[in-house]
Design a protein around this motif. Structure first.
Motif, mmCIF file in Angstrom:
data_model
loop_
_atom_site.group_PDB
_atom_site.id
_atom_site.type_symbol
_atom_site.label_atom_id
_atom_site.label_comp_id
_atom_site.label_asym_id
_atom_site.label_seq_id
_atom_site.Cartn_x
_atom_site.Cartn_y
_atom_site.Cartn_z
ATOM 1 N N TYR A 31 8.891 5.785 -9.845
ATOM 2 C CA TYR A 31 7.897 6.071 -8.987
ATOM 3 C C TYR A 31 6.822 4.997 -8.693
ATOM 4 O O TYR A 31 6.658 4.522 -7.354
ATOM 5 C CB TYR A 31 6.909 7.395 -9.559
ATOM 6 C CG TYR A 31 5.836 7.481 -8.556
ATOM 7 C CD1 TYR A 31 5.993 8.285 -7.328
ATOM 8 C CD2 TYR A 31 4.490 7.203 -9.012
ATOM 9 C CE1 TYR A 31 4.645 8.646 -6.706
ATOM 10 C CE2 TYR A 31 3.337 7.802 -8.154
ATOM 11 C CZ TYR A 31 3.598 8.309 -7.262
ATOM 12 O OH TYR A 31 2.493 8.632 -6.317
ATOM 13 N N ASN A 32 6.666 4.123 -9.490
ATOM 14 C CA ASN A 32 5.731 3.042 -9.533
ATOM 15 C C ASN A 32 6.352 1.971 -8.616
ATOM 16 O O ASN A 32 5.722 1.273 -7.825
ATOM 17 C CB ASN A 32 5.365 2.463 -10.973
ATOM 18 C CG ASN A 32 4.339 3.349 -11.656
ATOM 19 O OD1 ASN A 32 3.569 4.432 -11.004
ATOM 20 N ND2 ASN A 32 4.136 3.431 -12.780
ATOM 21 N N GLN A 34 8.632 2.170 -6.329
ATOM 22 C CA GLN A 34 8.613 2.797 -4.909
ATOM 23 C C GLN A 34 7.175 2.336 -4.351
ATOM 24 O O GLN A 34 7.189 2.122 -3.174
ATOM 25 C CB GLN A 34 9.050 4.311 -4.720
ATOM 26 C CG GLN A 34 10.616 4.242 -5.116
ATOM 27 C CD GLN A 34 10.787 5.674 -5.202
ATOM 28 O OE1 GLN A 34 9.936 6.565 -5.057
ATOM 29 N NE2 GLN A 34 12.081 6.070 -5.305
ATOM 30 N N ASN A 35 6.052 2.736 -5.132
ATOM 31 C CA ASN A 35 4.855 2.794 -4.208
ATOM 32 C C ASN A 35 4.700 1.031 -4.339
ATOM 33 O O ASN A 35 3.780 0.883 -3.225
ATOM 34 C CB ASN A 35 3.960 3.443 -5.210
ATOM 35 C CG ASN A 35 3.832 4.883 -5.002
ATOM 36 O OD1 ASN A 35 4.249 5.286 -3.798
ATOM 37 N ND2 ASN A 35 3.456 5.642 -5.875
ATOM 38 N N THR A 36 4.868 0.280 -5.079
ATOM 39 C CA THR A 36 4.395 -0.943 -5.152
ATOM 40 C C THR A 36 5.267 -1.844 -4.208
ATOM 41 O O THR A 36 4.764 -2.960 -3.709
ATOM 42 C CB THR A 36 4.697 -1.694 -6.532
ATOM 43 O OG1 THR A 36 5.740 -1.602 -7.060
ATOM 44 C CG2 THR A 36 3.575 -1.063 -7.596
ATOM 45 N N LYS A 38 5.882 -0.868 -1.212
ATOM 46 C CA LYS A 38 5.194 -0.695 0.178
ATOM 47 C C LYS A 38 3.450 -1.460 0.202
ATOM 48 O O LYS A 38 3.153 -1.376 0.999
ATOM 49 C CB LYS A 38 4.692 0.790 0.368
ATOM 50 C CG LYS A 38 6.086 1.612 0.199
ATOM 51 C CD LYS A 38 5.778 3.309 0.136
ATOM 52 C CE LYS A 38 6.760 4.016 0.195
ATOM 53 N NZ LYS A 38 6.621 5.221 0.083
ATOM 54 N N TRP A 40 -0.136 -2.102 -2.104
ATOM 55 C CA TRP A 40 -0.869 -1.684 -3.359
ATOM 56 C C TRP A 40 -0.790 0.011 -3.530
ATOM 57 O O TRP A 40 -0.677 0.855 -2.672
ATOM 58 C CB TRP A 40 -2.303 -1.980 -3.258
ATOM 59 C CG TRP A 40 -2.499 -3.266 -3.456
ATOM 60 C CD1 TRP A 40 -1.583 -4.386 -3.081
ATOM 61 C CD2 TRP A 40 -3.897 -4.008 -3.824
ATOM 62 N NE1 TRP A 40 -2.410 -5.486 -3.542
ATOM 63 C CE2 TRP A 40 -3.628 -5.352 -3.598
ATOM 64 C CE3 TRP A 40 -4.901 -3.652 -4.277
ATOM 65 C CZ2 TRP A 40 -4.656 -6.191 -4.255
ATOM 66 C CZ3 TRP A 40 -5.989 -4.232 -4.368
ATOM 67 C CH2 TRP A 40 -5.723 -5.795 -4.640
ATOM 68 N N SER A 41 -0.794 0.544 -4.823
ATOM 69 C CA SER A 41 -0.844 1.948 -5.092
ATOM 70 C C SER A 41 -2.098 2.370 -4.598
ATOM 71 O O SER A 41 -3.155 1.735 -4.527
ATOM 72 C CB SER A 41 -0.552 2.311 -6.637
ATOM 73 O OG SER A 41 -1.631 1.674 -7.069
ATOM 74 N N SER A 43 -4.237 4.486 -6.330
ATOM 75 C CA SER A 43 -5.319 3.963 -7.349
ATOM 76 C C SER A 43 -5.756 2.685 -7.431
ATOM 77 O O SER A 43 -6.923 2.310 -7.666
ATOM 78 C CB SER A 43 -4.599 4.858 -8.810
ATOM 79 O OG SER A 43 -3.375 4.001 -8.915
#
Length: 65
Positions: A31-32, A34-36, A38, A40-41, A43
């Motif tokens: 999950y982390n 995939q978000n990074t 794109k 910054w996450s 949060s």
């Protein structure tokens, strides 16, 4: 008469805990990742905004007022 097989329940609990946490960690890492990819996450963006607003507040309090 056959002997009863002795089971180590504590070992089973620890092994199950280890396997469960390993799966959770693997899912969290995916999950982390995939978000990074794109950017910054969400949060991390919130943390940066809070730090910037706090820095501006401290600057205003001690240097302007």
């Amino acid at each position: 008469m056959s002997e009863k097989k002795v089971r180590n329940k504590f070992k089973e609990y620890i092994w199950d805990y280890y396997l469960t946490n390993r799966d959770i960690t693997r899912q969290s890492d995916e999950y982390n990742r995939q978000n990074t990819e794109k950017g910054w996450s969400p949060s991390a963006k919130v943390y940066v905004v809070i730090i910037i607003v706090g820095g501006i507040g401290i600057f205003v309090k001690y240097f302007i007022l």
